[in-house]
Design an enzyme around this catalytic site. Sequence first.
Site, PDB file in Angstrom:
ATOM      1  N   ARG A   1       0.834  -1.209   0.000  1.00 48.66           N
ATOM      2  CA  ARG A   1       0.000   0.000   0.000  1.00 48.66           C
ATOM      3  C   ARG A   1       0.868   1.260   0.000  1.00 48.66           C
ATOM      4  NH1 ARG A   1      -5.221   0.672  -1.187  1.00 48.66           N
ATOM      5  NH2 ARG A   1      -5.802  -1.057   0.203  1.00 48.66           N
TER       6      ARG A   1
ATOM      7  N   ARG B   1       1.404  -6.676  -9.806  1.00 50.08           N
ATOM      8  CA  ARG B   1       1.877  -6.055  -8.568  1.00 50.08           C
ATOM      9  C   ARG B   1       2.065  -7.073  -7.447  1.00 50.08           C
ATOM     10  NH1 ARG B   1      -3.267  -2.799  -5.993  1.00 50.08           N
ATOM     11  NH2 ARG B   1      -4.728  -4.547  -5.899  1.00 50.08           N
TER      12      ARG B   1
ATOM     13  N   HIS C   1      -0.585   3.248 -10.242  1.00 49.24           N
ATOM     14  CA  HIS C   1      -1.507   3.676  -9.171  1.00 49.24           C
ATOM     15  C   HIS C   1      -0.726   4.494  -8.133  1.00 49.24           C
ATOM     16  CE1 HIS C   1      -4.622   3.533  -6.169  1.00 49.24           C
ATOM     17  NE2 HIS C   1      -5.341   2.621  -6.810  1.00 49.24           N
TER      18      HIS C   1
ATOM     19  N   ASP D   1     -13.218   9.014  -6.671  1.00 47.98           N
ATOM     20  CA  ASP D   1     -12.758   7.937  -7.549  1.00 47.98           C
ATOM     21  C   ASP D   1     -13.243   8.255  -8.956  1.00 47.98           C
ATOM     22  OD1 ASP D   1     -11.721   5.640  -8.585  1.00 47.98           O
ATOM     23  OD2 ASP D   1     -12.793   4.269  -7.252  1.00 47.98           O
TER      24      ASP D   1
ATOM     25  N   GLU E   1      -3.364   8.743 -11.172  1.00 45.79           N
ATOM     26  CA  GLU E   1      -2.857   7.558 -11.836  1.00 45.79           C
ATOM     27  C   GLU E   1      -2.812   7.736 -13.357  1.00 45.79           C
ATOM     28  OE1 GLU E   1      -5.204   4.203 -10.404  1.00 45.79           O
ATOM     29  OE2 GLU E   1      -5.843   5.478  -8.732  1.00 45.79           O
TER      30      GLU E   1
END
Length: 301
Positions: free
Chosen positions: A75, A101, A170, A214, A272
């Site tokens: 994270r 990832r 991200h 978002d 992003e």
Amino acid sequence: MQDLNTLNRLFAREDKVNFVEGPSGMPLIEVATAQAQATVALYGGQLLSYKPARAEHDLFYLSDKAQYQQGKAIRGGAPLCWPWFGDDPGDLGRQAHGFARNLFWDVLDSQLHDDNVEITLGLESTATSKQWWPSEFRLRKKIHIGEQLNISLTTENKGDIPFSMSKALHSYFRVGDITQARVAGLDGVDYLDKTLDYAKHKQSGDVTAEGETDRVYLNAPTRVAIVDPALRRRIEIEHQGADNFVVWNPWDKAAELKDMSAEDYEQFICVETANAIANSVIVAPGAMHHMQVSYRISPET
């Protein structure tokens, strides 16, 4: 996975590029030059930290509660979403944001020139990756660490049939106060609001977060900036080979994330670089798709 002794023998550069054991034994690349300091995890091929010599604060946010274990994304920093962005597009129960990832990448090369470092990482299809995605692929990620940070990703189709993929870097950018930070450069751009069931809107003025945010900006410009009055800086972001910027902050939903403190949403904003949703990319057999992004920190007066 390459062992540390081999990595240092082949790819360490003077005392400026070294391979060390990180949390849970995961190998990290540590870069320290007159230009910048940076940390890269081989797990996910992920930038965790970047701080130019002239900067007071790190470019990235990295959670104190980040989990360093296989099957879990780290994270913070700049994780890669690939070969899909968001939920499993096939609704097959696969992990969100793909698998790149959550795998260890190989180190292919490291170069040191005038205190500028370039690291090349690679990931290729295996029997393991084919459990999640049947396509034959080769990924190459180049990370250039100097006065500015450059990241490029090349996707190559090694199979006999085309494949479709979406992707995103991200990136979690550290800010001093999310209520003061804003993203400039997206005025007038259409976006899909994922918090409102993908309703389409047009951006008016700079992007600010006043709650859970978002948004997928469509056919976005190649350059935006994060203006951060609390840290007195401006982060310039410029990309190529990508059609979208995604802006995300979980706000009070941070409390639902086990690898982030409830108040950590105040400390970052994700902007992003992406090819997402309708801007997914089809890669023909033998063809390649190239995406790159640069980040530069400057004082905000």
